[in-house]
Design a protein around this motif. Structure first.
Motif, PDB file in Angstrom:
ATOM      1  N   SER A   1       1.010  -1.304  -0.136  1.00 41.52           N
ATOM      2  CA  SER A   1       0.135  -0.247   0.043  1.00 41.52           C
ATOM      3  C   SER A   1       0.952   1.131   0.127  1.00 41.52           C
ATOM      4  O   SER A   1       2.094   1.038   0.595  1.00 41.52           O
ATOM      5  CB  SER A   1      -1.021  -0.075   1.136  1.00 41.52           C
ATOM      6  OG  SER A   1      -0.009  -0.038   2.430  1.00 41.52           O
ATOM      7  N   ALA A   2       0.243   2.273  -0.266  1.00 50.10           N
ATOM      8  CA  ALA A   2       1.173   3.536  -0.607  1.00 50.10           C
ATOM      9  C   ALA A   2       1.706   4.011   0.674  1.00 50.10           C
ATOM     10  O   ALA A   2       2.712   4.796   0.858  1.00 50.10           O
ATOM     11  CB  ALA A   2       0.213   4.703  -1.236  1.00 50.10           C
ATOM     12  N   ASP A   3       1.031   3.855   1.849  1.00 51.81           N
ATOM     13  CA  ASP A   3       1.621   4.084   3.262  1.00 51.81           C
ATOM     14  C   ASP A   3       2.752   3.080   3.852  1.00 51.81           C
ATOM     15  O   ASP A   3       3.020   3.071   4.910  1.00 51.81           O
ATOM     16  CB  ASP A   3       0.388   4.475   4.185  1.00 51.81           C
ATOM     17  CG  ASP A   3      -0.433   3.376   4.459  1.00 51.81           C
ATOM     18  OD1 ASP A   3      -0.152   2.234   4.016  1.00 51.81           O
ATOM     19  OD2 ASP A   3      -1.504   3.277   5.203  1.00 51.81           O
ATOM     20  N   GLY A   4       2.800   1.966   2.992  1.00 52.78           N
ATOM     21  CA  GLY A   4       3.604   1.028   3.350  1.00 52.78           C
ATOM     22  C   GLY A   4       3.362  -0.053   4.475  1.00 52.78           C
ATOM     23  O   GLY A   4       3.950  -0.642   5.146  1.00 52.78           O
ATOM     24  N   GLU A   5       1.830   0.051   5.014  1.00 49.15           N
ATOM     25  CA  GLU A   5       1.590  -0.404   6.198  1.00 49.15           C
ATOM     26  C   GLU A   5       1.088  -1.855   5.927  1.00 49.15           C
ATOM     27  O   GLU A   5       1.008  -2.899   6.512  1.00 49.15           O
ATOM     28  CB  GLU A   5       0.153   0.248   6.659  1.00 49.15           C
ATOM     29  CG  GLU A   5      -0.297  -0.459   8.135  1.00 49.15           C
ATOM     30  CD  GLU A   5      -1.385   0.323   8.603  1.00 49.15           C
ATOM     31  OE1 GLU A   5      -1.884  -0.222   9.659  1.00 49.15           O
ATOM     32  OE2 GLU A   5      -1.798   1.590   8.141  1.00 49.15           O
ATOM     33  N   PHE A   6       0.667  -2.108   4.434  1.00 46.42           N
ATOM     34  CA  PHE A   6       0.305  -3.415   3.994  1.00 46.42           C
ATOM     35  C   PHE A   6       1.244  -4.032   2.875  1.00 46.42           C
ATOM     36  O   PHE A   6       1.581  -3.252   2.092  1.00 46.42           O
ATOM     37  CB  PHE A   6      -1.200  -3.458   3.514  1.00 46.42           C
ATOM     38  CG  PHE A   6      -2.271  -2.972   4.634  1.00 46.42           C
ATOM     39  CD1 PHE A   6      -2.654  -3.896   5.452  1.00 46.42           C
ATOM     40  CD2 PHE A   6      -2.651  -1.585   4.589  1.00 46.42           C
ATOM     41  CE1 PHE A   6      -3.624  -3.639   6.290  1.00 46.42           C
ATOM     42  CE2 PHE A   6      -3.372  -1.337   5.899  1.00 46.42           C
ATOM     43  CZ  PHE A   6      -3.903  -2.284   6.775  1.00 46.42           C
ATOM     44  N   LEU A   7       1.290  -5.217   3.099  1.00 47.09           N
ATOM     45  CA  LEU A   7       2.247  -6.022   2.151  1.00 47.09           C
ATOM     46  C   LEU A   7       1.803  -7.214   1.567  1.00 47.09           C
ATOM     47  O   LEU A   7       1.050  -7.993   2.278  1.00 47.09           O
ATOM     48  CB  LEU A   7       3.529  -6.380   2.866  1.00 47.09           C
ATOM     49  CG  LEU A   7       4.728  -6.833   1.888  1.00 47.09           C
ATOM     50  CD1 LEU A   7       5.268  -5.946   0.827  1.00 47.09           C
ATOM     51  CD2 LEU A   7       5.879  -7.329   2.793  1.00 47.09           C
ATOM     52  N   LEU A   8       1.686  -7.465   0.218  1.00 46.65           N
ATOM     53  CA  LEU A   8       1.263  -8.513  -0.398  1.00 46.65           C
ATOM     54  C   LEU A   8       2.255  -9.222  -1.147  1.00 46.65           C
ATOM     55  O   LEU A   8       3.155  -8.851  -1.784  1.00 46.65           O
ATOM     56  CB  LEU A   8       0.121  -8.192  -1.296  1.00 46.65           C
ATOM     57  CG  LEU A   8      -1.082  -7.432  -0.866  1.00 46.65           C
ATOM     58  CD1 LEU A   8      -2.130  -7.018  -1.672  1.00 46.65           C
ATOM     59  CD2 LEU A   8      -1.943  -8.456   0.099  1.00 46.65           C
ATOM     60  N   GLN A   9       2.053 -10.577  -1.135  1.00 47.32           N
ATOM     61  CA  GLN A   9       2.920 -11.643  -1.888  1.00 47.32           C
ATOM     62  C   GLN A   9       2.177 -12.429  -2.538  1.00 47.32           C
ATOM     63  O   GLN A   9       1.253 -13.277  -2.010  1.00 47.32           O
ATOM     64  CB  GLN A   9       4.017 -12.194  -0.968  1.00 47.32           C
ATOM     65  CG  GLN A   9       4.969 -13.226  -1.883  1.00 47.32           C
ATOM     66  CD  GLN A   9       5.883 -13.815  -1.077  1.00 47.32           C
ATOM     67  OE1 GLN A   9       5.947 -13.900   0.108  1.00 47.32           O
ATOM     68  NE2 GLN A   9       6.877 -14.219  -1.762  1.00 47.32           N
ATOM     69  N   GLY A  10       2.185 -12.487  -3.860  1.00 40.12           N
ATOM     70  CA  GLY A  10       1.265 -13.222  -4.830  1.00 40.12           C
ATOM     71  C   GLY A  10       1.055 -13.030  -6.123  1.00 40.12           C
ATOM     72  O   GLY A  10       1.557 -11.772  -6.517  1.00 40.12           O
TER      73      GLY A  10
END
Length: 242
Positions: A66-75
Motif C-alpha cells: 500500500s502507498a503508506d507501506g502498512e500493508f504488504l502482499l506476496q502473490g
C-alpha cells in the motif's frame, strides 16, 4: 491567455502527482527495509491496480504494498478483461528473468547447439540428479527439433559438495560438452579447477527461485520446474518468444 492558464494548471497537477508518487515510493522502500535491511529492491513503481505499489526484487520476483507501506502482499495480481484473466505478476517476473538469463555470456554456459537453431532453453543442472540425466539423454532430440540446450550449474548440495566439484571439473574441462556427456552418463570426469562461474550461477539460481534440478527456463523467462519429455518441452520452447 486562458489556454496558457489551463496548461499551467495541468502541469502543476502533474508535478504534484509525480511528487506524491515519489513520496509513496520512498515510504514503501523505508517500510520494507525496516523489516529486512538487505532486501534486494531493484525498483518500486505504481502497479496497474490503483493505490498499490509494485516492488521488483533482484531476480525478478515481485511484492506489492500500500502507498503508506502498512500493508504488504506476496502473490499474483490478475487483471480481468472481457472474461479473461491475465496474470500481470507472471508477465513482469518472466520479463525480468529472461533479461537476466539471456544476458549471460554463452562462454559461461555449456551449450549443446542445434544445427538449425529456432529457440533455446536454459537449464539449471546438477550432474548427480537422476532427472537431469534423463533430460540430458534427450538433448540430441531437442537439438533436432531446433532447440539449443544451454546449461547453468546448480549444485543442489551447495558449495563444496560432490556435485559442485563435478560441475567445476566440467566447466574447467578442455571439452565441456564431452565432460558433461560423461558426467550425465554417470562416468567419472577428470578433476580440474580453474576460474569459473559456478558460484555465480548457483547464486543466480537461488535468486530467481530455483528449488530443484532440472529447472528449465524458456527464452521468454517462463520457468518449468522439473523434467519434461523432449517433444513436450520443444513444443513449449518454440512457442515462447522473448
Amino acid at each position: 491567455m486562458l489556454r496558457l492558464r489551463w496548461l499551467g494548471l495541468l502541469c502543476g497537477f502533474a508535478l504534484v502527482g509525480a511528487t506524491q508518487a515519489n513520496d509513496a515510493e520512498q515510504i514503501v522502500r523505508q517500510a520494507l527495509l525496516s523489516i529486512q535491511p538487505d532486501l534486494p529492491i531493484e525498483k518500486i513503481t505504481v502497479s496497474p491496480m490503483p493505490n498499490l505499489y509494485q516492488i521488483e526484487l533482484k531476480g525478478g520476483r515481485l511484492l506489492y504494498a500500500s502507498a503508506d507501506g502498512e500493508f504488504l502482499l506476496q502473490g499474483n495480481l490478475f487483471q480481468i478483461q472481457n472474461g479473461q484473466a491475465t496474470n500481470l505478476t507472471e508477465q513482469v517476473e518472466q520479463l525480468a528473468i529472461a533479461k537476466q538469463i539471456n544476458s549471460i555470456p554463452l562462454d559461461e554456459m555449456v551449450v549443446f547447439a542445434a544445427q538449425n537453431t529456432k529457440t533455446h532453453v536454459t537449464v539449471f543442472t546438477d550432474t548427480d540428479c537422476g532427472y537431469c540425466q534423463k533430460l540430458h539423454s534427450e538433448v540430441a532430440e531437442l537439438n533436432k527439433l531446433g532447440v539449443d540446450v544451454r546449461y547453468l550449474a546448480f549444485p543442489r548440495q551447495g558449495v563444496g559438495s560432490h556435485g559442485y566439484e563435478t560441475l567445476t571439473s566440467i566447466w574447467c574441462a578442455d571439452d565441456r560438452l564431452d565432460a558433461m556427456d560423461q558426467a550425465k552418463a554417470r562416468r567419472s570426469v577428470p578433476k580440474k579447477t580453474c576460474k569459473n562461474p559456478i558460484d555465480k550461477q548457483y547464486a543466480l539460481g537461488q535468486t530467481v527461485g530455483v528449488q530443484g534440478t532440472p529447472t528449465i527456463i524458456l527464452a521468454n523467462g517462463q520457468i518449468i520446474p522439473g523434467y519434461q519429455p523432449a517433444q513436450q518441452l520443444a513444443a513449449q520452447a518454440l512457442k515462447a518468444q522473448p
